[in-house]
Write an enzyme that holds these catalytic residues in place. Structure first.
Site, PDB file in Angstrom:
ATOM      1  N   THR A 292       2.707 -11.501  -8.704  1.00 42.68           N
ATOM      2  CA  THR A 292       3.399 -10.491  -7.922  1.00 42.68           C
ATOM      3  C   THR A 292       3.046  -9.099  -8.438  1.00 42.68           C
ATOM      4  O   THR A 292       2.227  -8.949  -9.354  1.00 42.68           O
ATOM      5  CB  THR A 292       4.919 -10.783  -7.848  1.00 42.68           C
ATOM      6  OG1 THR A 292       5.505  -9.873  -6.929  1.00 42.68           O
ATOM      7  CG2 THR A 292       5.607 -10.662  -9.194  1.00 42.68           C
ATOM      8  N   LYS A 296      -1.591  -8.314  -8.157  1.00 41.39           N
ATOM      9  CA  LYS A 296      -2.265  -9.104  -7.116  1.00 41.39           C
ATOM     10  C   LYS A 296      -3.748  -8.760  -6.971  1.00 41.39           C
ATOM     11  O   LYS A 296      -4.535  -9.567  -6.491  1.00 41.39           O
ATOM     12  CB  LYS A 296      -1.546  -8.911  -5.780  1.00 41.39           C
ATOM     13  CG  LYS A 296      -0.194  -9.607  -5.722  1.00 41.39           C
ATOM     14  CD  LYS A 296       0.430  -9.497  -4.355  1.00 41.39           C
ATOM     15  CE  LYS A 296       1.736 -10.258  -4.306  1.00 41.39           C
ATOM     16  NZ  LYS A 296       2.367 -10.249  -2.990  1.00 41.39           N
ATOM     17  N   GLY A 358       1.294  -1.016   2.533  1.00 46.46           N
ATOM     18  CA  GLY A 358       1.071  -1.351   1.116  1.00 46.46           C
ATOM     19  C   GLY A 358       0.476  -2.743   0.974  1.00 46.46           C
ATOM     20  O   GLY A 358      -0.103  -3.297   1.923  1.00 46.46           O
ATOM     21  N   LEU A 443      10.390  -8.561   5.672  1.00 43.33           N
ATOM     22  CA  LEU A 443       9.844  -9.191   4.460  1.00 43.33           C
ATOM     23  C   LEU A 443      10.786  -9.083   3.264  1.00 43.33           C
ATOM     24  O   LEU A 443      10.693  -9.854   2.310  1.00 43.33           O
ATOM     25  CB  LEU A 443       8.471  -8.585   4.108  1.00 43.33           C
ATOM     26  CG  LEU A 443       7.262  -9.384   4.628  1.00 43.33           C
ATOM     27  CD1 LEU A 443       7.344  -9.648   6.109  1.00 43.33           C
ATOM     28  CD2 LEU A 443       5.961  -8.695   4.279  1.00 43.33           C
TER      29      LEU A 443
END
Ligand code: ATR
Length: 494
Positions: A292, A296, A358, A443
């Site tokens: 995370t 990434k 992002g 999300l």
């Protein structure tokens, strides 16, 4: 062994703590320094009122405790309490032998506390605390403490992942010291508390009250991580990030492993250096891990193989060990698609609005683009939006011009951090209004209902919340990790 640290101010309160946590623990530590002075006087009676072995500890303030007594009085108080039926007594490593001899009205000569404890079969724990760092001479220190014939305990503060590697090396370097207690305190140290057996530690402390920095609750240690059940054969998985402790992924994977009786554990690793983590992964033979923010992208140079999605999106959220090679995947991509796969399959989603540009947005925009959906990206920074739009052949616009897209999209996806934490009362795109015909896809998974979702729900939209995607991407990770489907009967509490 899991040991519950008891920080109640009365013995009664501590007995209740033991009772509440009894099924998860096999040992308790009575912290005399947390007790009310009247209760300290009767603390020796405590062990005979509970049905597990008890460690007696009276911590000074310099070692993270509450005892402010002069050293002589402190040791006298510890001596008096130690007359009880304790299994262990903790004595700090710098306490001098001469200071442990006491005049006792019951005996003619001075009583040597250490001799007396040993005669009564009470083991002594020799403790060393360091709230600043992991000292360079840690192995030597443990050997020296062990040489006294007692159980060495070192509670130190790792400041980075290299310090964590040092703590996991303890067992390798000092395997001849059978009984030792090794604790990495603070945020970096949490993985050493869960994987305490890998550090060669006899036990791991836990508490509901964060009695020491980094303590995990007894229930989570025992039922979520099953820390006391892990053995040599346990496969280690985990998640790397910075920060990492807010993530819900351990609640997906650990219950999944248990349900299919797969001997594995999934641990959060606070990672400041990806390079150091790959070293640790070799050392612990980690089988796979989730990735995370902010790693990434930075894991990619260490991967032997990557999937097409990772290459395209430039973001990897899953790494698995395959035949001694690290393979990078992106399960966010398919996890995002899963809840809307029917509509995508029917061609019912032709135009999507994606708020944000992002890392999370990249997986979403690529997944939609690859399925023939026309995407418009709305973002605060036009530079970020433009760059992602040009890669994915999408349109982009400002957040202020959201009203121009009212009624134009079949799907609206919210990918920014607006809606969680400090930004939880914010609408990510106030200028946009739902007609009720859109699918609204959020999300953010904490809180469960964001301002964005509430607005969509009030307009009558179909809603997909963040925990659905989290769960779907987690199921795919689980398959990649274990080779088995995620057990369908598990309802993960996210
Ligand atoms: P992630 O990997 O979770 O997507 P990120 O790459 O930092 O995290 O992206 C955060 C997204 O949230 C970006 O689209 C960011 O907008 P900018 O590109 O303008 O930075 C958006 N974002 C974060 N805070 C925001 C705020 N207060 N208002 C509007 N957008 C915000």
């Amino acid at each position: 062994m899991l040991c519950l640290t008891l920080t109640g101010s009365t013995l009664e309160e501590n007995r209740a703590l033991v009772e509440r946590n009894r099924t998860w623990i096999s040992l308790a530590e009575l912290r005399l320094d947390h007790l009310h002075p009247d209760e300290q006087k009767i603390a020796s009676s405590f062990p005979s009122t509970v049905d597990l072995p008890v460690i007696l500890t009276l911590r000074r303030t310099i070692d993270g405790g509450k005892c402010t007594l002069a050293e002589k009085q402190r040791l006298q108080l510890l001596y008096e309490a130690s007359k009880g039926d304790f299994a262990y007594v903790d004595i700090e490593d710098d306490v001098k032998k001469g200071d442990l001899k006491f005049k006792d009205p019951l005996f003619e000569q001075k009583v040597d506390m250490e001799v007396s404890l040993r005669q009564r079969g009470i083991k002594i724990i020799r403790s060393y605390h360091n709230f600043e760092c992991v000292p360079a001479d840690i192995f030597g220190r443990i050997s020296k403490l062990a040489a006294k014939g007692d159980i060495p305990k070192v509670a130190v503060t790792p400041n980075n992942l290299m310090d964590i590697i040092t703590l996991f090396r303890v067992q390798q370097e000092l395997s001849d010291v059978q009984e030792k207690i090794i604790i990495g305190m603070g945020e970096f140290g949490i993985c050493t508390r869960i994987l305490y057996k890998k550090c060669g530690s006899l036990l791991s402390f836990c508490s509901d009250s964060q009695a020491a920095p980094g303590h995990v609750g007894a229930q989570a240690m025992s039922t979520l991580y099953r820390a006391d059940k892990l053995d040599e054969k346990t496969h280690i998985f985990g998640i790397i990030g910075n920060p990492v402790y807010h993530t819900a992924s351990p609640k997906i994977h650990n219950p999944g492993f248990e349900a299919i009786r797969y001997n594995a554990v999934y641990v959060p690793f606070l990672v400041d250096s990806v390079r150091a983590f790959f070293k640790l992964a070799e050392m612990l033979q980690i089988h796979g891990f989730s990735v995370t923010v902010p790693h990434k992208r930075s894991v990619q140079p260490y991967l032997g193989r990557i999937t097409r999605e990772v290459k395209q999106i430039g973001s990897c959220n899953t790494v698995v060990r395959i035949q001694n090679m690290w393979k990078g995947m992106n399960t966010d991509y398919y996890g995002f698609l899963a809840p809307i796969s029917e509509e995508i399959g029917k061609g019912a989603i032709r135009h999507a609005l994606v708020i944000g540009a992002g890392g999370a947005s990249r997986a979403v925009v690529w997944a939609l683009h690859n399925h023939g959906v026309k995407v418009t990206i709305l973002n605060r920074s036009q530079e970020h939006a433009r760059s992602l739009a040009s890669e994915t052949m999408s349109n982009y616009d400002t957040l202020e011009r959201g009203h121009l897209y009212n009624g134009a999209a079949d799907l609206v996806v919210q990918t920014t951090s607006v809606g969680m934490g400090e930004l939880s009362s914010m609408d990510p795109c106030p200028s946009f209004s739902f007609t009720g015909n859109e699918i609204a896809y959020e999300l953010v998974y904490e809180p469960k209902e964001t301002v964005f979702l509430k607005k969509a729900k009030d307009a009558g939209c179909r809603i997909v919340n963040g925990s659905q995607m989290l769960m779907e991407q987690g199921k795919l990770q689980f398959e990649a990790f274990t080779g088995y489907h995620y057990p369908h009967w598990i309802q993960a509490d996210l």
